[in-house]
Design a protein around this motif. Structure first.
Motif, PDB file in Angstrom:
ATOM      1  N   VAL B  96      78.757   2.861  21.174  1.00 51.54           N
ATOM      2  CA  VAL B  96      79.786   3.360  20.270  1.00 51.54           C
ATOM      3  C   VAL B  96      79.860   4.882  20.303  1.00 51.54           C
ATOM      4  O   VAL B  96      80.937   5.479  20.372  1.00 51.54           O
ATOM      5  CB  VAL B  96      79.500   2.861  18.830  1.00 51.54           C
ATOM      6  CG1 VAL B  96      80.469   3.475  17.855  1.00 51.54           C
ATOM      7  CG2 VAL B  96      79.572   1.345  18.787  1.00 51.54           C
ATOM      8  N   LEU B 100      83.145   7.204  21.221  1.00 49.18           N
ATOM      9  CA  LEU B 100      83.683   8.153  20.249  1.00 49.18           C
ATOM     10  C   LEU B 100      83.563   9.582  20.746  1.00 49.18           C
ATOM     11  O   LEU B 100      84.492  10.387  20.634  1.00 49.18           O
ATOM     12  CB  LEU B 100      82.931   8.018  18.914  1.00 49.18           C
ATOM     13  CG  LEU B 100      83.131   6.732  18.124  1.00 49.18           C
ATOM     14  CD1 LEU B 100      82.337   6.814  16.828  1.00 49.18           C
ATOM     15  CD2 LEU B 100      84.580   6.504  17.815  1.00 49.18           C
TER      16      LEU B 100
ATOM     17  N   LEU C  15      94.715  11.386  17.652  1.00 50.46           N
ATOM     18  CA  LEU C  15      94.322   9.999  17.886  1.00 50.46           C
ATOM     19  C   LEU C  15      92.954   9.942  18.551  1.00 50.46           C
ATOM     20  O   LEU C  15      92.121   9.113  18.232  1.00 50.46           O
ATOM     21  CB  LEU C  15      95.352   9.289  18.761  1.00 50.46           C
ATOM     22  CG  LEU C  15      96.656   8.916  18.047  1.00 50.46           C
ATOM     23  CD1 LEU C  15      97.642   8.335  19.051  1.00 50.46           C
ATOM     24  CD2 LEU C  15      96.368   7.901  16.959  1.00 50.46           C
ATOM     25  N   GLY C  18      90.347  11.011  16.068  1.00 50.20           N
ATOM     26  CA  GLY C  18      90.274  10.220  14.851  1.00 50.20           C
ATOM     27  C   GLY C  18      88.982   9.480  14.603  1.00 50.20           C
ATOM     28  O   GLY C  18      88.275   9.769  13.640  1.00 50.20           O
ATOM     29  N   PRO C  19      88.651   8.516  15.478  1.00 51.76           N
ATOM     30  CA  PRO C  19      87.474   7.695  15.193  1.00 51.76           C
ATOM     31  C   PRO C  19      86.199   8.525  15.024  1.00 51.76           C
ATOM     32  O   PRO C  19      85.456   8.343  14.054  1.00 51.76           O
ATOM     33  CB  PRO C  19      87.369   6.781  16.414  1.00 51.76           C
ATOM     34  CG  PRO C  19      88.655   6.898  17.132  1.00 51.76           C
ATOM     35  CD  PRO C  19      89.312   8.146  16.742  1.00 51.76           C
ATOM     36  N   GLY C  20      85.995   9.453  15.982  1.00 50.89           N
ATOM     37  CA  GLY C  20      84.780  10.264  15.923  1.00 50.89           C
ATOM     38  C   GLY C  20      84.717  11.105  14.669  1.00 50.89           C
ATOM     39  O   GLY C  20      83.703  11.150  13.973  1.00 50.89           O
ATOM     40  N   LEU C  22      86.264  10.597  11.916  1.00 47.38           N
ATOM     41  CA  LEU C  22      86.094   9.716  10.767  1.00 47.38           C
ATOM     42  C   LEU C  22      84.617   9.390  10.568  1.00 47.38           C
ATOM     43  O   LEU C  22      84.079   9.455   9.463  1.00 47.38           O
ATOM     44  CB  LEU C  22      86.893   8.429  10.996  1.00 47.38           C
ATOM     45  CG  LEU C  22      87.228   7.612   9.749  1.00 47.38           C
ATOM     46  CD1 LEU C  22      88.136   8.431   8.845  1.00 47.38           C
ATOM     47  CD2 LEU C  22      87.919   6.314  10.146  1.00 47.38           C
ATOM     48  N   TRP C  23      83.982   9.042  11.669  1.00 49.59           N
ATOM     49  CA  TRP C  23      82.560   8.692  11.585  1.00 49.59           C
ATOM     50  C   TRP C  23      81.751   9.860  11.043  1.00 49.59           C
ATOM     51  O   TRP C  23      80.946   9.727  10.128  1.00 49.59           O
ATOM     52  CB  TRP C  23      82.041   8.303  12.972  1.00 49.59           C
ATOM     53  CG  TRP C  23      80.797   7.484  12.918  1.00 49.59           C
ATOM     54  CD1 TRP C  23      79.534   7.926  12.675  1.00 49.59           C
ATOM     55  CD2 TRP C  23      80.689   6.072  13.107  1.00 49.59           C
ATOM     56  NE1 TRP C  23      78.660   6.890  12.688  1.00 49.59           N
ATOM     57  CE2 TRP C  23      79.337   5.734  12.961  1.00 49.59           C
ATOM     58  CE3 TRP C  23      81.625   5.076  13.383  1.00 49.59           C
ATOM     59  CZ2 TRP C  23      78.878   4.431  13.082  1.00 49.59           C
ATOM     60  CZ3 TRP C  23      81.160   3.777  13.509  1.00 49.59           C
ATOM     61  CH2 TRP C  23      79.805   3.467  13.355  1.00 49.59           C
TER      62      TRP C  23
END
Lengths: 386, 283, 285
Positions: B96, B100, C15, C18-20, C22-23
């Motif tokens: 993961v 990311l 985009l 985003g995920p990173g 957010l984490w």
């Protein structure tokens, strides 16, 4: 040559080696999830009802009999309940840290029984916070075998939540090859020959208990002055370099190998160490020792019927005797001595495992108010440099 | 005459400085070997004592050679589940975190956007934060939201992804900075869209960097103690298991597992080195 | 999807981020926020109240400044030790090792593969009072007859040095490796002695590596507590030990939280001062 590629190469070589390992890991993770620690206990929570066929029991290391047939085997034969035994209590505060999250939200911890020592703040915390279930005394008729001295502990005056597992005594261990007998706290702290080869516990109740006794103070009734006197004495020995470290159970190895000449030690521990190294000795200090008891609790979500059945089983004097004899710790069950003498006369006659009234007169319990006093705790941590 | 004397003295000076250069050259080599020896000594001790047959509880004196510990490596209760937990967490978290982190690195390097420098700082901060602060603060979050997060495998996984991501970003970023965009532009000129270009051109070229970052992340995850300690609840990873058992006595099986992890890692690394040696340096 | 991305070019970075983000936002920033909230609480476990208790910070400094200072001193000593030990080694690897280069690089990283705790415990074994090393040192009169290596400042700093060695060595190697050998040749052609060439060419060019290595070593070392716990006495405790004890033993969360922020603050200040001295590009570049 692209320098950054070289760094990648380097990182790859440097960190290489584990790609292959990740594959089975990934596959396992798909089916996996938590192992022994997670979620609700496998058994149902709460009281009433039938016992499950599995009991999950968390305890300290080296705290159970191992000779076959073990008491767990006997329990299974008698009741059909299999015990999953986890030796994952390494310290009272460590275990508390592990479980408090779930207990706080009223979740189970995957255990039916866990153990906590009464000379720490934790039994009181567990009961006050209502993180433990009540025992089903109707399933524990053997509770009548509990010795009178243990019937009204301060953290659980009616014995609604916990029953003693084993007790132990605090004293001084020494290595006869490195020193003459150390029978007083003062000698331990002042003998120049012992400088730097002495340890005491990081546990406040244990260490300060013994030190207060050596000051002529009562550890069951602590005042600010008696507390400060004890603290000062330890600080002095620490500053002079007499005390090398504050330990948990980890005094055992340095003692066995000769890094330490003498130290504060627990009775059962040393009984087991002496088997390996007969040059070690243990004794209650002349000014008195401390006695503590590990108590079995049922955490929230643990199965009360299953746990209560097990507790009833270990309160049978015959079973309790086997456990006490093989661990070297003290039982709280009436009538164990005759059975112990049959199993192992030497152990049965050992006043450290089966104390007579003379020995019991020499040991005291810690004042629970001292154990949960935050100021005292902070001061004690400062003595350890933290 | 003076020329001859000059020649003689020059050559003597030449010998002297050559001798000195010889000593200096080899002194450095000797030094290098000594430092490496110093680095290796504890590892040797760990591996050696995994073969020890201790008489009592403690494994500190050499008593006798045995393979028993290796055969019965999971004789110590909890050690095998701790090891598998460590491996599972490391694999998942690395996967993961690599994804990311790579995405973030691409965004940072290739796009000028509002908040780019803040993002850079945000990514850098976890690396500049002591592990104990990372672990303890995360615990605070989990303790305040126990209805959502229960301490255990999931929280360990979350914590590991969090601290690995920064390393991935930094590693992949370094590779991306030196990346030749012309290849991508050429692909697009030939009609490939963004996604295809990424799949067929970009990805293979940054793959080594991603792999390096992943391996680094895996190593960091397997070895992590402090952050995991705060957030594991009752679950045990291998380092936490060792910490717990070290309070009493360290059985030789701990040495066995530690040695096994080490030897597998080294074997693959050495294999890699040999493979590169034989097939020539592709880079 | 390609078309979507093409049309919304400006969205792409967000985009991707985003995920990173957010984490990191949820699991790094928010926890720090919680920690900050906790640092201003007061009370005794388990009932803490938010009371804007800034005294937690002043009390933290007042009561534990010794451990703060000690942490930075130990981390500094270990960093310098790592630098002095590592530089000649990686210099040799970069310029003299030839085909042994990768092997030696592997050797630097190898200790990393043995669990941190296990290798620190191995040092406990090696440096034991009754062990061969101490015995030898006593025979050579380097140590007093009842002298010891364990439970000393030396042991703690050595432990930190050993454990963070790769973090210093690898960045320096990377920057040494990037040095164009022609520059050194040029220096030689211009009659520079090897020493001069080193001081004027190699050393300055390896500066980014030194900076990176120093930071990667110093920062985690300052917050370490394991070496002090296993290899030291109460006189060697670092601020990491205090924070750990406050969280897990005293259950004094507000103080633990404030000490954590004080530590972070101290590290950031050190970083800024350092960046000032060496110039910011070398830091983030």
């Amino acid at each position: 040559m692209n320098p950054r590629m070289t760094r990648d190469e380097l990182l790859r070589r440097g960190a290489a080696g584990v790609t292959l390992l990740s594959l089975p890991g990934l596959l396992a993770a798909c089916g996996g999830g938590d192992d022994n620690g997670g979620g609700e206990s496998a058994s149902g929570g709460g009281g009433g009802g039938e016992p499950n066929d599995v009991l999950n029991f968390s305890n300290w290391e080296l705290y159970i009999d191992t000779k076959k047939p073990t008491t767990f085997q006997q329990f299974k034969n008698k009741t059909g309940i299999k015990v999953n035994y986890f030796e994952d209590v390494n310290s009272n505060d460590g275990y508390f840290a592990k479980v408090q999250g779930r207990l706080r939200q009223g979740q189970g911890i995957g255990r039916d029984i866990f153990v906590a020592t009464d000379n720490s703040r934790f039994p009181g915390l567990y009961v006050d916070q209502k993180w433990v279930e009540k025992l089903d005394k109707s399933m524990i008729p053997n509770i009548s075998n509990l010795i009178p001295a243990q019937q009204h502990p301060p953290f659980d005056p009616n014995r609604d939540y916990a029953l003693p597992w084993l007790s132990g005594m605090d004293g001084i261990a020494w290595n006869e090859d490195l020193t003459d007998p150390v029978t007083t706290v003062d000698k331990l702290f002042n003998d120049p020959k012992l400088k730097g080869k002495v340890t005491v516990w990081g546990e406040m109740g244990d260490t300060l208990g013994l030190v207060m006794l050596s000051n002529g103070d009562d550890p069951s009734n602590v005042t600010d002055e008696s507390f400060d006197r004890a603290i000062k004495k330890v600080e002095k020995a620490r500053d002079s370099g007499q005390i090398r470290r504050f330990t948990g159970n980890d005094y055992a190895q340095p003692l066995a190998r000769g890094d330490l000449a003498a130290c504060f030690a627990w009775s059962g521990d040393v009984a087991q160490l002496i088997a390996d190294n007969p040059k070690l000795h243990w004794g209650i200090p002349e000014t008195g020792g401390i006695i503590w008891t590990d108590n079995m609790f049922i955490p929230l979500g643990g199965s009360v019927p299953t746990a209560s059945t097990y507790m009833n089983f270990v309160y049978d004097p015959k079973i309790a005797a086997k456990i006490a004899v093989e661990t070297g710790y003290i039982s709280s069950v009436k009538g164990v001595k005759p059975f112990a003498l049959k199993l192992d006369p030497k152990s049965g006659n050992n006043p450290l495992v089966f104390p007579d009234s003379a020995t019991l007169a020499k040991v005291h319990q810690n004042d629970p108010k001292m154990l949960s006093n935050q100021d005292y705790i902070t001061k004690w941590q400062k003595v350890q440099g933290q | 005459m003076s020329t001859a004397a000059a020649t003689v003295s020059t050559s003597r000076a030449g010998v002297g400085s050559r001798a000195w250069a010889f000593v200096k050259r080899h002194a450095l080599t000797v030094y290098a070997v000594l430092v490496v020896a110093y680095l290796m000594v504890p590892i040797a001790v760990v591996i050696l004592f995994s073969f020890n047959a201790p008489a009592g509880r403690f494994n500190y004196v050499w008593q006798g050679f045995t393979f028993d510990n290796w055969r019965n490596w999971d004789a110590v209760p909890g050690i095998s589940s701790a090891l598998w937990t460590s491996l599972e967490v490391a694999a998942l978290a690395t996967l993961v975190a690599t994804v990311l982190g790579t995405l973030m690195a691409m965004a940072i390097v290739r796009h000028a956007f509002v908040g780019r420098s803040s993002t850079n700082i945000l990514v850098f901060l976890p690396m500049a934060t002591p592990e104990i602060v990372l672990g303890a603060s995360l615990l605070t979050l989990f303790l305040n939201s126990t209805s959502v997060f229960q301490l255990g495998f999931v929280t360990i996984f979350i914590a590991h992804v969090m601290f690995i991501v920064s390393f991935v970003v930094v590693t992949v970023k370094a590779r991306l900075i030196g990346f030749d965009r012309h290849l991508e532009e050429a692909a697009m000129d030939l009609g490939a869209n963004e996604v295809t270009t990424f799949r067929k051109i970009t990805l293979p070229l940054i793959a080594p960097a991603m792999l390096a970052a992943a391996l680094l992340g895996f190593a960091l995850s397997i070895d992590d103690f402090v952050i995991t300690y705060f957030n594991a609840g009752s679950t045990q990873t291998f380092p936490i298991f060792v910490w717990g058992i070290a309070r009493v006595s360290v059985p030789p099986q701990v040495n066995v597992v530690a040695s096994a992890i080490f030897l597998v890692a080294i074997a693959i690394a050495l294999g890699n080195v040999l493979w590169q040696y034989r097939h020539g340096d592709a880079q | 999807m390609g078309a979507f991305l093409h049309r919304h070019r400006s969205l792409t970075p967000y985009l991707l981020l985003g995920p990173g983000l957010l984490w990191l936002g949820i699991f790094f920033l928010i926890p720090l926020g919680f920690l900050g909230y906790e640092s201003l609480q007061s009370g005794v476990f388990p009932s803490f109240q938010f009371t804007w208790e800034f005294s937690n910070f002043s009390n933290g400094i007042r009561d534990y400044h010794e451990q703060f200072v000690r942490s930075f001193v130990y981390a500094g000593l270990a960093t310098v030790a790592c630098l002095l030990l590592a530089y000649p080694l990686v210099y040799w690897i970069a310029f003299r090792a030839g085909r042994w280069r990768n092997l030696f690089l592997l050797a630097i990283v190898a200790p990393f593969f043995v669990t941190y705790l296990v290798r620190t415990l191995a040092w406990l074994n090696i440096l034991a009072d009754q062990g061969p090393v101490v015995g030898l040192l006593r025979d050579l009169h380097i140590l007093a007859p009842d002298g010891r290596l364990l439970a000393t400042t030396f042991a703690v700093v050595s432990g930190i040095t050993y454990n963070f060695f790769p973090f210093m060595a690898l960045p320096i190697y990377v920057s040494l490796e990037q040095i164009d050998p022609r520059l050194l040749e040029a220096a030689k052609d211009l009659y520079a002695s090897p020493t001069k060439a080193f001081l004027r060419v190699t050393l300055p060019l390896s500066a980014p590596g030194i900076v990176a290595g120093t930071l990667l070593t110093f920062i985690p070392a300052a917050g370490d507590f394991i070496n002090a716990a296993l290899l030291g006495t109460p006189k060697q405790t670092m601020i990491g030990n205090v924070i750990q004890a406050k969280f897990l033993e005293s259950l004094d969360y507000p103080m633990a939280a404030s000490l954590s922020f004080l530590l972070m603050g101290a590290i950031l200040v050190t970083l800024l001062v350092y960046a000032r001295i060496v110039g910011t590009e070398k830091l983030t570049g």
